[in-house]
Design a protein around this motif. Structure first.
Motif, PDB file in Angstrom:
ATOM      1  N   SER A  93     -12.221 -15.003   3.331  1.00  0.00           N
ATOM      2  CA  SER A  93     -12.063 -16.403   3.104  1.00  0.00           C
ATOM      3  C   SER A  93     -11.056 -17.467   4.286  1.00  0.00           C
ATOM      4  O   SER A  93     -11.249 -18.263   4.685  1.00  0.00           O
ATOM      5  N   TYR A  94     -10.161 -16.292   4.874  1.00  0.00           N
ATOM      6  CA  TYR A  94      -9.716 -16.804   6.131  1.00  0.00           C
ATOM      7  C   TYR A  94     -10.458 -17.416   7.217  1.00  0.00           C
ATOM      8  O   TYR A  94     -10.410 -18.358   7.911  1.00  0.00           O
ATOM      9  N   SER A  97     -12.808 -20.437   6.403  1.00  0.00           N
ATOM     10  CA  SER A  97     -11.926 -21.774   6.702  1.00  0.00           C
ATOM     11  C   SER A  97     -11.579 -21.887   8.124  1.00  0.00           C
ATOM     12  O   SER A  97     -10.690 -23.070   8.290  1.00  0.00           O
ATOM     13  N   GLN A 137     -17.583 -19.667   2.596  1.00  0.00           N
ATOM     14  CA  GLN A 137     -18.036 -20.567   3.360  1.00  0.00           C
ATOM     15  C   GLN A 137     -18.619 -21.642   2.501  1.00  0.00           C
ATOM     16  O   GLN A 137     -18.560 -22.853   3.018  1.00  0.00           O
ATOM     17  N   ILE A 140     -15.970 -24.307   0.597  1.00  0.00           N
ATOM     18  CA  ILE A 140     -14.633 -24.955   1.496  1.00  0.00           C
ATOM     19  C   ILE A 140     -14.605 -26.161   0.884  1.00  0.00           C
ATOM     20  O   ILE A 140     -15.455 -26.788   0.442  1.00  0.00           O
ATOM     21  N   GLU A 411      -6.090 -19.571  -1.391  1.00  0.00           N
ATOM     22  CA  GLU A 411      -7.383 -19.185  -1.033  1.00  0.00           C
ATOM     23  C   GLU A 411      -7.976 -18.556  -2.243  1.00  0.00           C
ATOM     24  O   GLU A 411      -9.057 -18.708  -2.455  1.00  0.00           O
ATOM     25  N   ARG A 471      -5.976 -23.958  11.125  1.00  0.00           N
ATOM     26  CA  ARG A 471      -7.230 -23.595  10.575  1.00  0.00           C
ATOM     27  C   ARG A 471      -8.267 -24.813  10.922  1.00  0.00           C
ATOM     28  O   ARG A 471      -8.048 -25.581  11.967  1.00  0.00           O
ATOM     29  N   SER A 472      -9.084 -24.930  10.197  1.00  0.00           N
ATOM     30  CA  SER A 472     -10.282 -25.984  10.471  1.00  0.00           C
ATOM     31  C   SER A 472      -9.499 -27.587  10.522  1.00  0.00           C
ATOM     32  O   SER A 472      -8.650 -27.505   9.728  1.00  0.00           O
ATOM     33  N   THR A 475     -12.052 -30.004   7.694  1.00  0.00           N
ATOM     34  CA  THR A 475     -11.831 -29.853   6.380  1.00  0.00           C
ATOM     35  C   THR A 475     -10.359 -28.982   6.025  1.00  0.00           C
ATOM     36  O   THR A 475     -10.004 -28.029   6.625  1.00  0.00           O
ATOM     37  N   ALA A 477      -8.224 -26.354   5.142  1.00  0.00           N
ATOM     38  CA  ALA A 477      -8.255 -25.225   4.361  1.00  0.00           C
ATOM     39  C   ALA A 477      -7.127 -24.612   3.366  1.00  0.00           C
ATOM     40  O   ALA A 477      -6.095 -25.176   3.631  1.00  0.00           O
TER      41      ALA A 477
END
Length: 519
Positions: A93-94, A97, A137, A140, A411, A471-472, A475, A477
């Motif tokens: 999950s990390y 994102s 993914q 998200i 998460e 992170r992203s 979006t 995360a």
């Protein structure tokens, strides 16, 4: 902020949860001895951490997987089944994102493992990691329906009103201007700040609003109590017309006239000093020495104004009559002065022969004084943590300095009082720190390190709850209990606002208050 996904990646979130409970059962290798002590330490840190520390551990584990994937897979096989599932779900999950470069690196690493012919137990871990990644993914968070940010902080305004009420509502032009500013921004929010006050208090507050502006600008404005439900006073249509008759002169605030000689002895203004720290919305004590030596056989009476000069604008802060008694050449007078804004200001003292009379003398302090206060952040999160919330920064007066969207979802989406669960609600204190060395996890800018304050139900036992970026940047995360904002917004929040506000001349404490709520 939607992330385009290849059709083959679309897997429902329910399947992810199902998957996390039904990963292929491997032989229980919990008694195995690992040959990768560094990776083992990272994994151990992951299991022992909460909040921001968990994100740091996963950042390190991601880097280890990209550089030495076989060793990471080997380390995972030495864990018990539940621990394997936990690491696989969290790491996948990390990565899901992260930035596109991270995702591309992960997929390339997985392909390399498949092509290299790794051992069967490692292959099973790699397949589970990839499947979990694809599931995460496709889910998200993409919603950006953040509620509107309040134009000022109603709680701070109410604190200010209570402070002035406790002193009998002394006339203060700076406070009047602040009231009018907030009233103009949002009349309904302003009115809601008055709920619970008496009719007399409400009238006084609106009188002060009116005293800051012309009659013409005020008579067309509505108070906006329609839906507030107050039973105090009916102000649902407009400010009472009687308020319009009030003027600056009615408040015993003489107009400024040139300094001229006046009948009677003219005093001099000596030492002007505040006692202790000047704190926003708390009465400060100012002592001023007045001296007159030519006519000590009679009492000499004057009308004195205390002026605060902030950003080149003069505000009447306090005023009253004083008397130097018979037989005395000086008088030390005490004035109670309250400041509703933080920052540097100069104090000026003006002496008139009578209220509304002739200006006899005046003096401005050589050095500036500073009124001190706290910055404040409110974070309003939706009950559905898949959706974004709103973060707002206020200065010590309650003015809105900055706002942005944020995310308070963990998460795994677990409860607030569970390690690595959703961001816990409640009061915190915080300060800016960093930038952190883990720029991938926390962003390239500063972050806000928080500690749970009295009344926070979840900290402790929760720990490491921060506000940070990382992170992203497409979006927001999920985190492990922290509040996430985009890097650009984190720069504006910390370096461009809080760090400026906490410079000495701007009067804000380095530590601020943070209130996280859910609605």
């Amino acid at each position: 902020m939607n992330k385009t996904l290849t059709a083959k990646f679309i897997i429902s979130f329910s399947l992810i949860m199902l998957f996390s409970l039904a990963l292929p059962v491997l032989a229980d290798n919990s008694d195995n001895i690992s040959t990768n002590p560094v990776i083992d330490e990272i994994i151990e840190l992951y299991f022992q951490s909460d909040g921001a520390q968990t994100e740091s551990a996963l950042q390190d584990l991601e880097y280890a997987f990209f550089t030495e994937p076989n060793k990471v897979l080997e380390a995972i096989t030495t864990l018990g089944i539940d621990q394997q599932n936990s690491v696989i779900v969290s790491l996948s999950s990390y990565i899901a994102s992260g930035e596109e470069t991270e995702i591309a690196t992960f997929l390339a690493t997985i392909d390399t493992l498949y092509e290299s012919g790794v051992a069967e137990d490692l292959l099973i871990i790699a397949e589970n990691l990839e499947n979990s990644f694809l599931g995460w993914q496709s889910n998200i968070q993409t919603d950006d329906s953040s509620p509107a940010s309040p134009l000022f902080d109603a709680d701070t305004l109410r604190t200010s009103i209570e402070a002035y009420k406790s002193q009998g509502y002394p006339y203060d032009e700076e406070w009047n201007a602040l009231l009018y500013k907030f009233y103009s921004l949002d009349q309904e929010l302003f009115a809601s700040s008055l709920i619970g006050l008496t009719d007399s208090d409400i009238n006084t507050v609106y009188e002060r609003v009116n005293s800051s502006q012309s009659v013409e600008s005020m008579t067309t404005k509505t108070v906006g109590l329609n839906n507030i439900g107050t039973t105090s006073i009916n102000m649902t249509t407009s400010i009472p017309s009687s308020f319009g008759a009030l003027s600056r002169k009615a408040w015993n605030s003489p107009s400024i006239t040139p300094l001229v000689a006046a009948n009677g002895p003219i005093p001099t203004i000596g030492t002007m000093s505040y006692s202790g720290t000047i704190t926003v919305n708390q009465a400060a004590t100012l002592s001023v020495v007045f001296t007159e030596t030519t006519q000590t056989t009679v009492a000499r009476s004057y009308y004195v104004q205390i002026i605060g000069i902030r950003n080149s604008t003069e505000y009447v802060k306090a005023q009253k009559s004083i008397t130097i008694p018979i037989g005395s050449s000086s008088k030390t007078e005490i004035f109670s002065v309250t400041f509703s804004n933080a920052g540097s200001f100069y104090t000026k003292v003006k002496v008139y022969n009578t209220s509304g009379g002739t200006l006899m003398c005046q003096r401005t302090g050589t050095n500036p004084d500073i009124s001190h206060g706290k910055w404040k952040i409110t974070v309003v999160l939706p009950t559905n943590r898949n959706n974004t919330g709103t973060l707002t920064l206020f200065d010590a007066s309650g003015a809105n300095m900055f706002s942005c969207s944020c995310l308070g979802k963990s998460e795994n989406g677990t409860a607030m009082n569970v390690t690595n669960g959703n961001t816990p609600v409640g009061p915190y204190t915080g300060f800016t720190a960093g930038p952190h060395t883990d720029t991938g996890a926390y962003g390239t800018n500063k972050y806000i390190n928080m500690s749970g304050a009295t009344g926070n139900s979840y900290v402790p036992p929760r720990s490491g709850i921060w506000i940070h970026g990382g992170r992203s940047q497409t979006t927001l995360a999920a985190t492990y209990g922290c509040v996430r904002v985009f890097n650009a917004n984190m720069l504006t929040l910390t370096t461009n606002n809080i760090d400026v506000m906490t410079q000495t001349a701007n009067g804000h404490n380095t530590t601020g208050d943070i209130i996280i709520s859910e609605q």
